[in-house]
Design an enzyme around this catalytic site. Structure first.
Site, PDB file in Angstrom:
ATOM      1  N   CYS A   1     -23.212   6.959 -28.227  1.00 24.15           N
ATOM      2  CA  CYS A   1     -23.584   8.529 -27.856  1.00 24.15           C
ATOM      3  C   CYS A   1     -24.593   8.655 -26.982  1.00 24.15           C
ATOM      4  CB  CYS A   1     -23.125   9.504 -29.125  1.00 24.15           C
ATOM      5  SG  CYS A   1     -24.510   9.020 -30.323  1.00 24.15           S
TER       6      CYS A   1
ATOM      7  N   ASP B   1     -21.310   4.567 -44.682  1.00 27.39           N
ATOM      8  CA  ASP B   1     -22.631   5.372 -44.162  1.00 27.39           C
ATOM      9  C   ASP B   1     -23.830   5.422 -45.003  1.00 27.39           C
ATOM     10  OD1 ASP B   1     -22.402   7.677 -42.029  1.00 27.39           O
ATOM     11  OD2 ASP B   1     -24.023   8.098 -43.094  1.00 27.39           O
ATOM     12  N   SER B   2     -24.852   5.808 -44.617  1.00 27.64           N
ATOM     13  CA  SER B   2     -26.022   5.600 -45.280  1.00 27.64           C
ATOM     14  C   SER B   2     -26.253   6.993 -45.677  1.00 27.64           C
ATOM     15  CB  SER B   2     -27.334   5.330 -44.445  1.00 27.64           C
ATOM     16  OG  SER B   2     -27.293   6.323 -43.444  1.00 27.64           O
TER      17      SER B   2
ATOM     18  N   ASP C   1     -19.452   3.389 -34.975  1.00 24.79           N
ATOM     19  CA  ASP C   1     -19.765   4.717 -34.346  1.00 24.79           C
ATOM     20  C   ASP C   1     -21.185   5.190 -34.563  1.00 24.79           C
ATOM     21  OD1 ASP C   1     -19.744   7.124 -32.920  1.00 24.79           O
ATOM     22  OD2 ASP C   1     -18.502   8.214 -34.614  1.00 24.79           O
TER      23      ASP C   1
ATOM     24  N   ARG D   1     -10.075   9.155 -32.352  1.00 26.53           N
ATOM     25  CA  ARG D   1      -9.634   8.820 -33.785  1.00 26.53           C
ATOM     26  C   ARG D   1      -8.183   8.901 -33.894  1.00 26.53           C
ATOM     27  NH1 ARG D   1     -13.429  13.922 -34.803  1.00 26.53           N
ATOM     28  NH2 ARG D   1     -15.311  13.033 -35.467  1.00 26.53           N
TER      29      ARG D   1
HETATM   30  N1  SAH Z   1     -17.968   8.559 -37.108  1.00 23.60           N
HETATM   31  C1  SAH Z   1     -18.314   9.588 -37.414  1.00 23.60           C
HETATM   32  C2  SAH Z   1     -19.853  10.148 -36.796  1.00 23.60           C
HETATM   33  C3  SAH Z   1     -20.888   9.428 -36.919  1.00 23.60           C
HETATM   34  S1  SAH Z   1     -22.249   9.938 -36.566  1.00 23.60           S
HETATM   35  C4  SAH Z   1     -17.200  10.881 -37.140  1.00 23.60           C
HETATM   36  O1  SAH Z   1     -16.190  10.637 -36.704  1.00 23.60           O
HETATM   37  O2  SAH Z   1     -17.298  11.927 -37.516  1.00 23.60           O
HETATM   38  C5  SAH Z   1     -23.395   8.513 -37.261  1.00 23.60           C
HETATM   39  C6  SAH Z   1     -23.544   8.357 -38.808  1.00 23.60           C
HETATM   40  O3  SAH Z   1     -24.132   7.345 -38.867  1.00 23.60           O
HETATM   41  C7  SAH Z   1     -24.203   9.466 -39.360  1.00 23.60           C
HETATM   42  O4  SAH Z   1     -23.156   9.807 -40.628  1.00 23.60           O
HETATM   43  C8  SAH Z   1     -25.297   8.821 -40.299  1.00 23.60           C
HETATM   44  O5  SAH Z   1     -25.572   9.102 -41.664  1.00 23.60           O
HETATM   45  C9  SAH Z   1     -24.955   7.331 -40.223  1.00 23.60           C
HETATM   46  N2  SAH Z   1     -26.210   6.407 -40.085  1.00 23.60           N
HETATM   47  C10 SAH Z   1     -27.247   6.537 -39.350  1.00 23.60           C
HETATM   48  N3  SAH Z   1     -27.843   5.274 -39.413  1.00 23.60           N
HETATM   49  C11 SAH Z   1     -27.172   4.441 -40.428  1.00 23.60           C
HETATM   50  C12 SAH Z   1     -27.224   3.078 -41.108  1.00 23.60           C
HETATM   51  N4  SAH Z   1     -28.581   2.489 -40.566  1.00 23.60           N
HETATM   52  N5  SAH Z   1     -26.776   2.668 -41.855  1.00 23.60           N
HETATM   53  C13 SAH Z   1     -25.437   3.395 -42.056  1.00 23.60           C
HETATM   54  N6  SAH Z   1     -25.155   4.639 -41.479  1.00 23.60           N
HETATM   55  C14 SAH Z   1     -26.040   5.169 -40.794  1.00 23.60           C
END
Ligand code: SAH
Length: 389
Positions: free
Chosen positions: A333, A246-247, A293, A208
């Site tokens: 991850c 995000d979803s 991510d 970040r």
């Molecule tokens: N980048 C974030 C962590 C991401 S965790 C940070 O810095 O803290 C992964 C995220 O992906 C979660 O918030 C989850 O809600 C989202 N997610 C999972 N599948 C998804 C999709 N198909 N479309 C959009 N978001 C999704």
């Protein structure tokens, strides 16, 4: 009660110091099968040689996880206290604020135990039957060392079912799960009881900061933003426009709150990332910096091929919405995809757009996520940043 012994006729991995001993490596006789799941055991070779103290689960593929390389080590409050104090000393040297992953399972020689620290609030996540049995001892060790005000047990990871464990979230001590995380000089709002995993992803801290260091005057798309870890910091660093995609509506609400807490603005977009990236491509919208991510696409070894394909597709879609001379960050991850394979899929995905690129940063998790040198699986996070032409 005398401690039972697990016998290793071959024990290849233990011989070279790995903390995991697989069920096909031990002598699984009637005596071994009768040991209660989670019991603390000694591990010895059939010649009597000591391999260490660990805990045993006859039902798990990883039959023993070692806690020490010596036999007959008492696993009590002082044992965990010593481990916690060692982990704490490392973090104290690394960070000037008490916000970090305090214990990172095998990486801190406490297999199955993850503790995140948010000043005087802790989240504890237990992944194995052996550690679950030690829960009260661990809580007592935390009281004897850190004296936390609040401890929240985030024992809701689905993988616990594989160890025959109940799925639950419980406050073990104190109250108040809504807190502010201080990281990279920003304040983020997190809800440790209902948020994902332990409530905050500390592993991306350095990544970040890297993205934010390049964000001034740029437009940023933070895809899979969760509560805005990347996006809010980029906005604070002077990005002209930040979209958090995000979803999850609750995650985006936290991102907006965090933006407000830092006096900046982000635009939340609730959508599926693949669909939204296709839509943005169709609309010919691009961003100077694109961060992706995603959740793990390769949850187990059998998901490798479809997961690898999904990373390739994400890289392609991400590159399509990255502006000329922009940056694209892609993370994984999933420890089940090796770093070389992940990098190859990202490169192939970008190449499909006809763009050329330079890989400018290859990183993992922050230093509060130590990797056990003999357990490559504990290095799960891969973060690649490409400069696109
Ligand atoms: N980048 C974030 C962590 C991401 S965790 C940070 O810095 O803290 C992964 C995220 O992906 C979660 O918030 C989850 O809600 C989202 N997610 C999972 N599948 C998804 C999709 N198909 N479309 C959009 N978001 C999704």
């Amino acid at each position: 009660m005398s401690r039972k012994t697990i016998v290793l006729p071959k024990g290849r991995r233990a011989r070279i110091g790995s903390p995991w001993i697989f069920s096909n490596e031990i002598r699984m006789d009637e005596a071994a099968k009768s040991i209660a799941p989670g019991s603390v055991v000694n591990v010895r070779g059939d010649d009597g040689r000591a391999f260490g103290t660990g805990y045993f689960n006859p039902k798990s593929l990883i039959a023993v996880r070692l806690l020490s390389s010596e036999c007959d080590v008492p696993v009590d409050r002082d044992f965990f206290g010593t481990r916690i104090v060692r982990a704490l000393a490392l973090r104290d040297a690394l960070y000037d604020k008490p916000f970090y992953r305090l214990c990172h399972a095998e990486g801190d020689d406490v297999p199955g135990l993850v503790i995140d620290r948010f000043d005087d609030v802790l989240t504890v996540q237990i992944g194995t039957a052996g550690m679950e049995k030690q829960l009260d001892t661990i809580l007592a060790a935390l009281d004897a060392t850190l004296k936390p005000k609040t401890v929240i047990l985030r024992n809701d990871a689905p993988s616990r079912a594989l160890e025959g464990l109940e799925i639950y979230v419980r406050t073990a001590k104190g109250e108040g799960a809504r807190i502010a995380v201080v990281e990279n000089g920003a304040r983020y709002i997190a809800d440790l009881a209902v948020g994902q995993k332990t409530g905050w992803y500390y592993d991306q801290r350095d990544n970040r900061a890297f993205i934010a260091s390049l964000a001034k005057g740029k437009s940023v798309l933070d895809a899979y933003s969760y509560s805005g870890g990347f996006g809010v910091l980029a906005a604070k660093a002077g990005a002209t426009e930040v979209i958090c995609l995000d979803s999850s509506a609750p995650a985006l609400a936290l991102a907006e709150e965090s933006a407000k807490a830092n006096g900046v603005k982000i635009t939340p977009v609730k959508a599926d990332v693949f669909e939204e990236l296709e839509r943005l491509t169709g609309a010919q919208e691009t961003f100077d910096i694109v961060v992706t991510d995603p959740p793990p696409f390769v949850k187990s070894k059998k998901d490798l091929e479809p997961g690898a394909k999904a990373y390739r597709k994400l890289a392609k879609l991400g590159a399509q919405v990255t502006a000329p001379r922009g940056l694209l960050k892609i993370a994984s991850c999933s420890h089940n995809i090796p770093p070389e394979r992940f990098a190859a899929e990202c490169a192939a995905g970008i190449a499909r757009t006809g763009r050329t690129a330079r890989l400018i940063r290859q990183a993992g998790a922050g230093t509060d996520h130590p990797v056990h040198p003999l357990l490559p699986e504990s290095a799960y996070l891969k973060a690649l940043v490409y400069a696109l032409d």
